[in-house]
Design an enzyme around this catalytic site. Sequence first.
Site, PDB file in Angstrom:
ATOM      1  N   ASP A  16       0.879  -1.163   0.000  1.00 43.24           N
ATOM      2  CA  ASP A  16       0.000   0.000   0.000  1.00 43.24           C
ATOM      3  C   ASP A  16       0.919   1.216   0.000  1.00 43.24           C
ATOM      4  O   ASP A  16       1.568   1.511   1.012  1.00 43.24           O
ATOM      5  CB  ASP A  16      -0.891  -0.008   1.240  1.00 43.24           C
ATOM      6  CG  ASP A  16      -1.755   1.250   1.376  1.00 43.24           C
ATOM      7  OD1 ASP A  16      -1.599   2.195   0.557  1.00 43.24           O
ATOM      8  OD2 ASP A  16      -2.568   1.308   2.312  1.00 43.24           O
ATOM      9  N   TYR A  63      -6.867  14.992 -11.003  1.00 47.31           N
ATOM     10  CA  TYR A  63      -5.800  14.085 -11.455  1.00 47.31           C
ATOM     11  C   TYR A  63      -4.656  14.880 -12.069  1.00 47.31           C
ATOM     12  O   TYR A  63      -3.475  14.627 -11.766  1.00 47.31           O
ATOM     13  CB  TYR A  63      -6.369  13.100 -12.470  1.00 47.31           C
ATOM     14  CG  TYR A  63      -5.343  12.162 -13.069  1.00 47.31           C
ATOM     15  CD1 TYR A  63      -4.842  11.099 -12.338  1.00 47.31           C
ATOM     16  CD2 TYR A  63      -4.903  12.334 -14.378  1.00 47.31           C
ATOM     17  CE1 TYR A  63      -3.911  10.225 -12.888  1.00 47.31           C
ATOM     18  CE2 TYR A  63      -3.974  11.466 -14.945  1.00 47.31           C
ATOM     19  CZ  TYR A  63      -3.476  10.415 -14.191  1.00 47.31           C
ATOM     20  OH  TYR A  63      -2.556   9.563 -14.754  1.00 47.31           O
ATOM     21  N   VAL A 100      -2.537   5.839 -23.094  1.00 47.00           N
ATOM     22  CA  VAL A 100      -2.204   4.487 -23.535  1.00 47.00           C
ATOM     23  C   VAL A 100      -3.447   3.617 -23.367  1.00 47.00           C
ATOM     24  O   VAL A 100      -4.140   3.720 -22.345  1.00 47.00           O
ATOM     25  CB  VAL A 100      -1.034   3.912 -22.698  1.00 47.00           C
ATOM     26  CG1 VAL A 100      -0.688   2.507 -23.145  1.00 47.00           C
ATOM     27  CG2 VAL A 100       0.183   4.828 -22.801  1.00 47.00           C
TER      28      VAL A 100
END
Length: 263
Positions: A61, A157, A192
Amino acid sequence: MTSIDLTGRTALVTGGAQGLGEGMAQALAAAGARVMIADLQESGAETAAALGDGHGFVKLDITDDEAWEAAIAATIAQLGGLDILVNNAGVEITSLFTEIKAEDVRTMLDVNILGTTLGIKHGLRAMRPDGPAGKGGSIINIASVAATIAFPGIGVYSATKSAVDRLTRVAAMEAGKLGYGVRVNCVYPGLVPTAMGAGLANDVAAIGLFESPDAAVAAVIDQTPGGRLGQVDDMADAVVFLASDAAKFITGAGLPVDGGMGM
């Protein structure tokens, strides 16, 4: 990228169970490195096994300090050192600004910024002269073309990936000034067609920004001078290069691998 030889070096790749991380792990292994795949997904063990003997998997994590300590220790103990760290793991949650949820923002901040920060922290500690690996090395952070363009639906983001760029440059300066012998760079991948990339295309269409996922992909290609989407091996080759002695005088750099989309 078979012309680069990483024989004798050890790499840890976060988010290496699938997608870009898996491709990066495969490319590093093909160049001769021993690779530890670090991921929350247990399928990372299968990915590591597919690389062949001499590689490994550790559950990680990336937002947890103690988990990082354990993953670094496992890499050094099992594979004999740590020379290359690829901070690849990340998460993207698409949303219009008017619909952003606080919990989604926190998730992206935790994974993309905190996770990368802790990776840099523990990578530097391990690689510097007084660390348990102690031979210097290369840290490669995976940012995004989203850090350099204004694409709708991915505001938070994009901000987190811009932060990865800043983290990279300050870490490179600190490592140099303190004589760690560690280069720190980042890569800006273009879109991608991995599961994450396909998910983004579906999501921006679902919230009404494009007529369809295909239209979203076409818009990306239209903005890309290279005239196509990126491929996993495009990004993996860049990582292998930055990890190698071919990039021995490169640090604090952001390498766009986006077909010119972000120029």
